[in-house]
Design a protein around this motif. Structure first.
Motif: not given
Length: 357
Positions: A249-253
């Protein structure tokens, strides 16, 4: 000393928010914008059932008799839902003008109608507050108005108009020679150009009513921006939690985390600023002009940052009509400039503090 909303204020916040989830979903907002509707009577009728038109009108005139903080709470919810409905002019500024400067006869005639939602009021005060554009400005003489005024709020379909002349006097008119809808970036609200040609008008009492209207308007525009920016932040966080890229998920970047954290860090203290400015309007009037200016100018900058950053978190889809994020983006943009951009508002704040001549 309490630094939070009371239980009654929280109940108002929850009630308006839940009502707007049903009355003004994105599909309804899109239909209003796409079809160019002048008003949204179904949304206004639902808000009338909650008593929103009479929120700040005294109980003697059929209203709820609440203060500007409660109005700011409602404005925040309206901004969060980008609700296409009158409020700032008809439910707050016009009743305030009548309360501060209206005669007993004018108050008895209009305040009960406004409180019951049976009448709408438009407010045209832009020129003496934000400066005249395109030769706009209204002259008053012998009980008649002449000239034009731009960026009138809630004037479409209004039964009465509160109009400021170039000298800062306020007048009550039941009509204008012409009312033309103005184009703006925000398709969820209707601004108007009013033209007067010897139009009869009743003067309101000459005092500092215009300055009080300015302060109230700045605070409520800041509250509307606060709600719209919070909605954009929430949408960015939700999208970052579900959008996957490279198997994650992009929120983990880390970069996306930082963007969301920066938005939250800027927005959260702004809420206290808006709430205190609204509180000061009723309870610390000597502080209200400066706090209103700070709230309007600061939320203009924070709102723009959140609007831009939330769109970036969404990537390419953030600018598409399908997502609808642009409704909040543009609402924040109009709030930034309406009744004075942040540069002009900061100049007012500097004058209030004696920093400039």
């Amino acid at each position: 000393m309490r630094f939070a909303l009371s239980e009654d204020q929280k109940l108002l916040q929850d009630s308006v928010t839940r009502a707007l989830e049903k009355l003004s979903p994105l599909e309804r907002v899109r239909r209003f914008a796409d079809e160019g509707q002048a008003t949204a009577p179904d949304i206004w009728a639902g808000l009338t059932e909650l008593g929103l038109p009479g929120l700040t009108i005294a109980e003697d005139h059929g209203g709820l008799g609440l203060g500007l903080l409660e109005a700011a709470i409602a404005a925040e919810a309206l901004g969060r839902a980008v609700a296409p409905t009158p409020f700032l002019g008809s439910a707050v500024l016009a009743p305030l003008a009548l309360t501060l400067a209206g005669s007993p006869e004018q108050q008895a005639l209009w305040l009960p109608k406004l409180a019951a939602g049976e009448a709408l009021a438009g407010v045209a005060i832009s020129e003496p507050i934000a400066g005249a554009r395109d030769g706009a400005g209204v002259q008053a003489a012998s009980g008649r108005l002449s000239g034009k005024t731009l960026f009138a709020i809630d004037a479409v379909g209004a039964d009465v108009l509160v109009v400021a002349d170039r000298a800062g006097g306020l007048h009550l008119a039941q009509s204008a020679q012409a009312i033309a809808q103005m184009s703006s970036i925000d398709a969820t609200r209707r601004l108007s150009e009013l033209t007067f040609d010897g139009t009869p008008a009743e003067p309101l009492a000459s005092n500092q009513a215009l300055e009080r209207l300015r302060d109230a308007a700045w605070i409520l525009l800041a509250a509307d921006t606060l709600g719209a920016a919070q909605a954009m932040l929430d949408k960015a966080v939700a999208y970052a939690k579900e959008r996957r890229q490279f198997g994650r998920v992009v929120g983990s970047f880390q970069a996306v985390k930082h963007l969301c954290a920066e938005m939250a860090a800027d927005l959260e203290p702004a809420r206290a600023l808006v709430w205190y400015a609204a509180y000061a309007f009723d309870h610390a009037p000597e502080e209200a002009p400066l706090m209103a200016a700070h709230a309007k100018a600061h939320l203009s900058e924070v709102g723009r940052f959140v609007a831009r950053t939330s769109t970036e978190v969404h990537g390419g889809i953030g600018i598409t009509d399908l997502l609808g994020l642009h409704y909040w983006f543009k609402r924040i943009g109009l709030n930034r400039q309406l009744l004075g951009g942040p540069e002009r508002v900061r100049e007012t704040a500097a004058r209030l503090q004696g920093l400039v001549a």
